[in-house]
Write a protein that holds these residues in place. Sequence first.
Motif, PDB file in Angstrom:
ATOM      1  N   PRO A  27       0.801  -1.215   0.000  1.00 59.71           N
ATOM      2  CA  PRO A  27       0.000   0.000   0.000  1.00 59.71           C
ATOM      3  C   PRO A  27       0.847   1.283   0.000  1.00 59.71           C
ATOM      4  N   ASN A  28       2.140   1.153   0.344  1.00 62.99           N
ATOM      5  CA  ASN A  28       2.988   2.342   0.402  1.00 62.99           C
ATOM      6  C   ASN A  28       3.485   2.779  -0.969  1.00 62.99           C
ATOM      7  N   SER A  29       3.473   1.879  -1.947  1.00 64.07           N
ATOM      8  CA  SER A  29       3.929   2.274  -3.269  1.00 64.07           C
ATOM      9  C   SER A  29       2.729   2.721  -4.089  1.00 64.07           C
ATOM     10  N   ASP A  30       2.879   3.861  -4.754  1.00 63.35           N
ATOM     11  CA  ASP A  30       1.759   4.418  -5.501  1.00 63.35           C
ATOM     12  C   ASP A  30       1.733   3.844  -6.908  1.00 63.35           C
ATOM     13  N   LYS A  31       1.684   2.564  -7.047  1.00 61.14           N
ATOM     14  CA  LYS A  31       1.735   1.906  -8.341  1.00 61.14           C
ATOM     15  C   LYS A  31       0.346   1.567  -8.818  1.00 61.14           C
ATOM     16  N   PRO A  32      -0.023   1.745 -10.072  1.00 58.63           N
ATOM     17  CA  PRO A  32       0.803   2.332 -11.119  1.00 58.63           C
ATOM     18  C   PRO A  32       0.703   3.855 -11.073  1.00 58.63           C
ATOM     19  N   SER A  33       1.800   4.522 -11.060  1.00 63.80           N
ATOM     20  CA  SER A  33       1.779   5.969 -10.954  1.00 63.80           C
ATOM     21  C   SER A  33       1.654   6.593 -12.323  1.00 63.80           C
ATOM     22  N   GLY A  34       1.368   7.856 -12.359  1.00 62.22           N
ATOM     23  CA  GLY A  34       1.278   8.591 -13.617  1.00 62.22           C
ATOM     24  C   GLY A  34       2.568   8.524 -14.397  1.00 62.22           C
ATOM     25  N   ALA A  35       3.676   8.504 -13.677  1.00 60.56           N
ATOM     26  CA  ALA A  35       4.985   8.475 -14.324  1.00 60.56           C
ATOM     27  C   ALA A  35       5.186   7.166 -15.077  1.00 60.56           C
ATOM     28  N   HIS A  36       4.775   6.053 -14.463  1.00 59.28           N
ATOM     29  CA  HIS A  36       4.931   4.753 -15.114  1.00 59.28           C
ATOM     30  C   HIS A  36       4.045   4.657 -16.356  1.00 59.28           C
ATOM     31  N   THR A  37       2.837   5.193 -16.248  1.00 58.66           N
ATOM     32  CA  THR A  37       1.912   5.210 -17.386  1.00 58.66           C
ATOM     33  C   THR A  37       2.496   6.037 -18.523  1.00 58.66           C
ATOM     34  N   GLU A  38       3.082   7.158 -18.160  1.00 60.10           N
ATOM     35  CA  GLU A  38       3.687   8.061 -19.152  1.00 60.10           C
ATOM     36  C   GLU A  38       4.834   7.383 -19.891  1.00 60.10           C
ATOM     37  N   LEU A  39       5.626   6.582 -19.166  1.00 60.20           N
ATOM     38  CA  LEU A  39       6.723   5.843 -19.793  1.00 60.20           C
ATOM     39  C   LEU A  39       6.179   4.912 -20.875  1.00 60.20           C
ATOM     40  N   ILE A  40       5.148   4.155 -20.530  1.00 66.69           N
ATOM     41  CA  ILE A  40       4.554   3.202 -21.472  1.00 66.69           C
ATOM     42  C   ILE A  40       3.988   3.926 -22.688  1.00 66.69           C
ATOM     43  N   LYS A  41       3.321   5.050 -22.416  1.00 65.75           N
ATOM     44  CA  LYS A  41       2.717   5.853 -23.473  1.00 65.75           C
ATOM     45  C   LYS A  41       3.762   6.286 -24.516  1.00 65.75           C
ATOM     46  N   HIS A  42       4.992   6.500 -24.055  1.00 63.57           N
ATOM     47  CA  HIS A  42       6.042   6.966 -24.949  1.00 63.57           C
ATOM     48  C   HIS A  42       6.987   5.852 -25.408  1.00 63.57           C
ATOM     49  N   GLY A  43       6.576   4.604 -25.186  1.00 61.44           N
ATOM     50  CA  GLY A  43       7.341   3.480 -25.699  1.00 61.44           C
ATOM     51  C   GLY A  43       8.480   3.011 -24.831  1.00 61.44           C
ATOM     52  N   PHE A  44       8.402   3.314 -23.530  1.00 57.66           N
ATOM     53  CA  PHE A  44       9.442   2.860 -22.594  1.00 57.66           C
ATOM     54  C   PHE A  44       8.859   1.883 -21.582  1.00 57.66           C
ATOM     55  N   PRO A  45       9.702   0.968 -21.070  1.00 52.81           N
ATOM     56  CA  PRO A  45       9.208   0.055 -20.035  1.00 52.81           C
ATOM     57  C   PRO A  45       9.166   0.763 -18.673  1.00 52.81           C
ATOM     58  N   THR A  46       8.279   0.298 -17.792  1.00 49.03           N
ATOM     59  CA  THR A  46       8.104   0.945 -16.483  1.00 49.03           C
ATOM     60  C   THR A  46       9.308   0.771 -15.569  1.00 49.03           C
ATOM     61  N   GLY A  47      10.122  -0.258 -15.862  1.00 47.75           N
ATOM     62  CA  GLY A  47      11.263  -0.561 -14.999  1.00 47.75           C
ATOM     63  C   GLY A  47      12.353   0.496 -14.979  1.00 47.75           C
ATOM     64  N   LEU A  48      12.204   1.548 -15.759  1.00 47.44           N
ATOM     65  CA  LEU A  48      13.189   2.624 -15.723  1.00 47.44           C
ATOM     66  C   LEU A  48      13.046   3.457 -14.455  1.00 47.44           C
ATOM     67  N   LEU A  49      11.877   3.382 -13.839  1.00 45.43           N
ATOM     68  CA  LEU A  49      11.652   4.110 -12.594  1.00 45.43           C
ATOM     69  C   LEU A  49      11.356   3.140 -11.468  1.00 45.43           C
ATOM     70  N   PRO A  50      11.866   3.455 -10.264  1.00 44.78           N
ATOM     71  CA  PRO A  50      11.559   2.583  -9.127  1.00 44.78           C
ATOM     72  C   PRO A  50      10.085   2.711  -8.721  1.00 44.78           C
ATOM     73  N   THR A  51       9.668   1.892  -7.789  1.00 47.82           N
ATOM     74  CA  THR A  51       8.253   1.882  -7.388  1.00 47.82           C
ATOM     75  C   THR A  51       7.860   3.078  -6.529  1.00 47.82           C
ATOM     76  N   GLY A  97       9.728   7.498 -27.691  1.00 50.56           N
ATOM     77  CA  GLY A  97      10.983   6.785 -27.936  1.00 50.56           C
ATOM     78  C   GLY A  97      12.246   7.518 -27.538  1.00 50.56           C
ATOM     79  N   ARG A  98      12.088   8.676 -26.896  1.00 53.28           N
ATOM     80  CA  ARG A  98      13.288   9.440 -26.594  1.00 53.28           C
ATOM     81  C   ARG A  98      13.157  10.279 -25.330  1.00 53.28           C
TER      82      ARG A  98
END
Length: 155
Positions: A27-51, A97-98
Amino acid sequence: MANRLLFLPLSLLLLLLSPICALNPNPNSDKPSGAHTELIKHGFPTGLLPTNVHKYTVNQTTNEFAVFLHDTCRLTLPPDNYLATYSRKITGKIVDGRITDLNGINVRAFFKWWGITGIRSKGEDLVFEVGMVTAKYPSKNFDESPPCEGKHSSS
Ligand SMILES: *[C@@H]1O[C@H](CO)[C@@H](O)[C@H](O)[C@H]1NC(C)=O
């Protein structure tokens, strides 16, 4: 006999609670966060950012983003186990992609700390840029957002 009767309601309670726990394992991790969604939207995997992402902002005009973590973060990046640190605030520009002008992610390699300045998504690979130097890794290593292994003193 009395003990057994006490155990029954408790196990029933745990059984009832387990689906809720499965839905939100941490419950302490705000997953999925807006940042993780944004990564996917731009063609990046979520693992670039920690939880432990706290907040994410993006300027739709300039594509400049800022990711705020709950705290600084230290973790080991796959597949070569480079030690990486994340500042509490990570900034850059993101388009499809960038990621450019990146600030706040450092990796330890060849006995030195290097700031990752950009990341490109190229087919099945991610290309990490450290100034003029690049390193290519399969994206699939970054499919899951890693939990922090500790803090990092300098933010
Ligand atoms: C986005 O950036 C532009 C240019 O710096 C600025 O004028 C604008 O106010 C920013 N928008 C937001 C929502 O911050």
